[in-house]
Scaffold this motif. Structure first.
Motif, PDB file in Angstrom:
ATOM      1  N   SER A   2       0.838  -1.198   0.000  1.00 55.01           N
ATOM      2  CA  SER A   2       0.000   0.000   0.000  1.00 55.01           C
ATOM      3  C   SER A   2       0.874   1.250   0.000  1.00 55.01           C
ATOM      4  O   SER A   2       2.065   1.201   0.337  1.00 55.01           O
ATOM      5  CB  SER A   2      -0.918   0.019   1.233  1.00 55.01           C
ATOM      6  OG  SER A   2      -0.154   0.231   2.409  1.00 55.01           O
ATOM      7  N   TYR A   3       0.260   2.357  -0.350  1.00 55.35           N
ATOM      8  CA  TYR A   3       0.974   3.635  -0.363  1.00 55.35           C
ATOM      9  C   TYR A   3       1.430   4.009   1.047  1.00 55.35           C
ATOM     10  O   TYR A   3       2.553   4.479   1.236  1.00 55.35           O
ATOM     11  CB  TYR A   3       0.080   4.724  -0.958  1.00 55.35           C
ATOM     12  CG  TYR A   3       0.739   6.074  -1.041  1.00 55.35           C
ATOM     13  CD1 TYR A   3       1.799   6.297  -1.913  1.00 55.35           C
ATOM     14  CD2 TYR A   3       0.306   7.139  -0.252  1.00 55.35           C
ATOM     15  CE1 TYR A   3       2.422   7.524  -1.994  1.00 55.35           C
ATOM     16  CE2 TYR A   3       0.911   8.378  -0.336  1.00 55.35           C
ATOM     17  CZ  TYR A   3       1.967   8.573  -1.204  1.00 55.35           C
ATOM     18  OH  TYR A   3       2.575   9.796  -1.283  1.00 55.35           O
ATOM     19  N   ALA A   4       0.584   3.763   2.030  1.00 55.75           N
ATOM     20  CA  ALA A   4       0.946   4.065   3.422  1.00 55.75           C
ATOM     21  C   ALA A   4       2.160   3.245   3.852  1.00 55.75           C
ATOM     22  O   ALA A   4       3.048   3.752   4.539  1.00 55.75           O
ATOM     23  CB  ALA A   4      -0.239   3.795   4.344  1.00 55.75           C
ATOM     24  N   ASP A   5       2.197   1.986   3.427  1.00 57.20           N
ATOM     25  CA  ASP A   5       3.325   1.113   3.742  1.00 57.20           C
ATOM     26  C   ASP A   5       4.604   1.629   3.073  1.00 57.20           C
ATOM     27  O   ASP A   5       5.686   1.613   3.664  1.00 57.20           O
ATOM     28  CB  ASP A   5       3.005  -0.308   3.291  1.00 57.20           C
ATOM     29  CG  ASP A   5       3.907  -1.359   3.909  1.00 57.20           C
ATOM     30  OD1 ASP A   5       4.588  -1.057   4.906  1.00 57.20           O
ATOM     31  OD2 ASP A   5       3.915  -2.494   3.394  1.00 57.20           O
ATOM     32  N   LEU A   6       4.490   2.117   1.842  1.00 60.96           N
ATOM     33  CA  LEU A   6       5.637   2.687   1.134  1.00 60.96           C
ATOM     34  C   LEU A   6       6.165   3.916   1.868  1.00 60.96           C
ATOM     35  O   LEU A   6       7.375   4.063   2.068  1.00 60.96           O
ATOM     36  CB  LEU A   6       5.255   3.058  -0.303  1.00 60.96           C
ATOM     37  CG  LEU A   6       6.323   3.757  -1.138  1.00 60.96           C
ATOM     38  CD1 LEU A   6       7.526   2.860  -1.363  1.00 60.96           C
ATOM     39  CD2 LEU A   6       5.744   4.215  -2.464  1.00 60.96           C
ATOM     40  N   LYS A   7       5.277   4.811   2.288  1.00 56.47           N
ATOM     41  CA  LYS A   7       5.688   6.004   3.022  1.00 56.47           C
ATOM     42  C   LYS A   7       6.349   5.625   4.346  1.00 56.47           C
ATOM     43  O   LYS A   7       7.347   6.215   4.738  1.00 56.47           O
ATOM     44  CB  LYS A   7       4.502   6.938   3.269  1.00 56.47           C
ATOM     45  CG  LYS A   7       3.874   7.502   1.998  1.00 56.47           C
ATOM     46  CD  LYS A   7       4.858   8.118   1.055  1.00 56.47           C
ATOM     47  CE  LYS A   7       5.307   9.492   1.462  1.00 56.47           C
ATOM     48  NZ  LYS A   7       6.284  10.082   0.533  1.00 56.47           N
ATOM     49  N   HIS A   8       5.789   4.623   5.021  1.00 55.96           N
ATOM     50  CA  HIS A   8       6.368   4.154   6.280  1.00 55.96           C
ATOM     51  C   HIS A   8       7.784   3.613   6.039  1.00 55.96           C
ATOM     52  O   HIS A   8       8.702   3.886   6.820  1.00 55.96           O
ATOM     53  CB  HIS A   8       5.474   3.087   6.908  1.00 55.96           C
ATOM     54  CG  HIS A   8       6.028   2.513   8.166  1.00 55.96           C
ATOM     55  ND1 HIS A   8       6.062   3.209   9.346  1.00 55.96           N
ATOM     56  CD2 HIS A   8       6.594   1.306   8.423  1.00 55.96           C
ATOM     57  CE1 HIS A   8       6.617   2.461  10.284  1.00 55.96           C
ATOM     58  NE2 HIS A   8       6.953   1.295   9.746  1.00 55.96           N
ATOM     59  N   MET A   9       7.952   2.865   4.960  1.00 62.53           N
ATOM     60  CA  MET A   9       9.271   2.308   4.632  1.00 62.53           C
ATOM     61  C   MET A   9      10.264   3.431   4.337  1.00 62.53           C
ATOM     62  O   MET A   9      11.417   3.373   4.779  1.00 62.53           O
ATOM     63  CB  MET A   9       9.171   1.364   3.431  1.00 62.53           C
ATOM     64  CG  MET A   9      10.509   0.787   3.010  1.00 62.53           C
ATOM     65  SD  MET A   9      11.369  -0.136   4.278  1.00 62.53           S
ATOM     66  CE  MET A   9      10.447  -1.628   4.257  1.00 62.53           C
ATOM     67  N   GLU A  10       9.827   4.473   3.622  1.00 60.38           N
ATOM     68  CA  GLU A  10      10.697   5.623   3.356  1.00 60.38           C
ATOM     69  C   GLU A  10      11.164   6.254   4.667  1.00 60.38           C
ATOM     70  O   GLU A  10      12.346   6.574   4.823  1.00 60.38           O
ATOM     71  CB  GLU A  10       9.949   6.686   2.550  1.00 60.38           C
ATOM     72  CG  GLU A  10       9.824   6.395   1.090  1.00 60.38           C
ATOM     73  CD  GLU A  10       9.107   7.521   0.355  1.00 60.38           C
ATOM     74  OE1 GLU A  10       9.357   8.712   0.653  1.00 60.38           O
ATOM     75  OE2 GLU A  10       8.285   7.206  -0.514  1.00 60.38           O
ATOM     76  N   GLU A  11      10.234   6.439   5.594  1.00 59.65           N
ATOM     77  CA  GLU A  11      10.564   7.045   6.890  1.00 59.65           C
ATOM     78  C   GLU A  11      11.540   6.181   7.672  1.00 59.65           C
ATOM     79  O   GLU A  11      12.494   6.686   8.272  1.00 59.65           O
ATOM     80  CB  GLU A  11       9.293   7.264   7.706  1.00 59.65           C
ATOM     81  CG  GLU A  11       8.378   8.319   7.134  1.00 59.65           C
ATOM     82  CD  GLU A  11       7.007   8.327   7.793  1.00 59.65           C
ATOM     83  OE1 GLU A  11       6.796   7.599   8.788  1.00 59.65           O
ATOM     84  OE2 GLU A  11       6.144   9.069   7.310  1.00 59.65           O
ATOM     85  N   ARG A  12      11.318   4.869   7.675  1.00 58.10           N
ATOM     86  CA  ARG A  12      12.203   3.953   8.409  1.00 58.10           C
ATOM     87  C   ARG A  12      13.600   3.910   7.799  1.00 58.10           C
ATOM     88  O   ARG A  12      14.592   3.851   8.514  1.00 58.10           O
ATOM     89  CB  ARG A  12      11.604   2.538   8.450  1.00 58.10           C
ATOM     90  CG  ARG A  12      10.266   2.436   9.152  1.00 58.10           C
ATOM     91  CD  ARG A  12      10.323   2.822  10.596  1.00 58.10           C
ATOM     92  NE  ARG A  12      11.167   1.871  11.298  1.00 58.10           N
ATOM     93  CZ  ARG A  12      11.681   2.083  12.500  1.00 58.10           C
ATOM     94  NH1 ARG A  12      11.442   3.191  13.142  1.00 58.10           N
ATOM     95  NH2 ARG A  12      12.436   1.174  13.070  1.00 58.10           N
ATOM     96  N   MET A  13      13.685   3.924   6.467  1.00 55.19           N
ATOM     97  CA  MET A  13      14.986   3.918   5.806  1.00 55.19           C
ATOM     98  C   MET A  13      15.769   5.176   6.173  1.00 55.19           C
ATOM     99  O   MET A  13      16.973   5.117   6.408  1.00 55.19           O
ATOM    100  CB  MET A  13      14.823   3.817   4.284  1.00 55.19           C
ATOM    101  CG  MET A  13      14.443   2.438   3.815  1.00 55.19           C
ATOM    102  SD  MET A  13      14.014   2.282   2.065  1.00 55.19           S
ATOM    103  CE  MET A  13      15.165   3.306   1.241  1.00 55.19           C
ATOM    104  N   TYR A  14      15.070   6.293   6.252  1.00 56.38           N
ATOM    105  CA  TYR A  14      15.760   7.533   6.613  1.00 56.38           C
ATOM    106  C   TYR A  14      16.164   7.517   8.086  1.00 56.38           C
ATOM    107  O   TYR A  14      17.291   7.879   8.431  1.00 56.38           O
ATOM    108  CB  TYR A  14      14.895   8.758   6.314  1.00 56.38           C
ATOM    109  CG  TYR A  14      15.647  10.034   6.588  1.00 56.38           C
ATOM    110  CD1 TYR A  14      16.640  10.462   5.715  1.00 56.38           C
ATOM    111  CD2 TYR A  14      15.400  10.772   7.727  1.00 56.38           C
ATOM    112  CE1 TYR A  14      17.370  11.608   5.969  1.00 56.38           C
ATOM    113  CE2 TYR A  14      16.126  11.923   7.990  1.00 56.38           C
ATOM    114  CZ  TYR A  14      17.109  12.340   7.107  1.00 56.38           C
ATOM    115  OH  TYR A  14      17.837  13.465   7.371  1.00 56.38           O
ATOM    116  N   ALA A  15      15.267   7.080   8.950  1.00 59.28           N
ATOM    117  CA  ALA A  15      15.548   7.082  10.383  1.00 59.28           C
ATOM    118  C   ALA A  15      16.674   6.116  10.755  1.00 59.28           C
ATOM    119  O   ALA A  15      17.538   6.443  11.564  1.00 59.28           O
ATOM    120  CB  ALA A  15      14.284   6.730  11.161  1.00 59.28           C
TER     121      ALA A  15
END
Length: 133
Positions: free
Chosen positions: A54-67
């Motif tokens: 899902s798009y929400a899952d993609l955004k969450h993954m982006e945030e985790r990769m950055y963090a």
């Protein structure tokens, strides 16, 4: 040279990579998070990216990769029309320590995910109001 308190990614063969790993290790205040991405961890990350549903899952993954790793990912529509997933710009910002191979495999995994889940692509296109939904 710093010696971080964690398992680091192995050094790339001389001349094949532009990651500047040694320069990063030589900086006293360098961001060493990216060096936590060992080859085994990279495989897990790629599998996780390909499993996004899902798009929400993609955004969450982006945030985790950055963090966790300091990897800044940007996905946007290309300048020309977007007929396929290839029309999207998937860019990892320049970062010392980020392997050349990883710079290629993460966008490829995202494209594979988007090809399997076109609704995520539609959400990316609509984030700026393309569809007016």
């Amino acid at each position: 040279m710093q010696s971080p308190p964690f398992v680091m990614r192995e050094e790339c063969p001389q001349g094949l990579c532009t990651c500047e790993r040694d320069e990063l290790l030589g900086k006293p205040a360098g961001d060493l998070r990216i060096l936590r991405l060992t080859r085994m961890e990279e495989k897990k990350l790629i599998e996780r990216i390909e499993a996004i549903s899902s798009y929400a899952d993609l955004k969450h993954m982006e945030e985790r990769m950055y963090a966790q790793l300091g990897i800044a990912l940007q996905i946007s529509p290309g300048l020309n029309e977007v007929r396929t997933v290839r029309g999207l710009n998937i860019v990892l910002e320049e970062q010392q320590g980020l392997c050349r191979k990883t710079r290629q495999t993460i966008p490829a995994a995202i494209r594979k995910c988007l090809e399997r889940n076109p609704e995520i692509t539609y959400a990316i296109l609509d984030k700026d109001g393309l569809f007016g939904l």
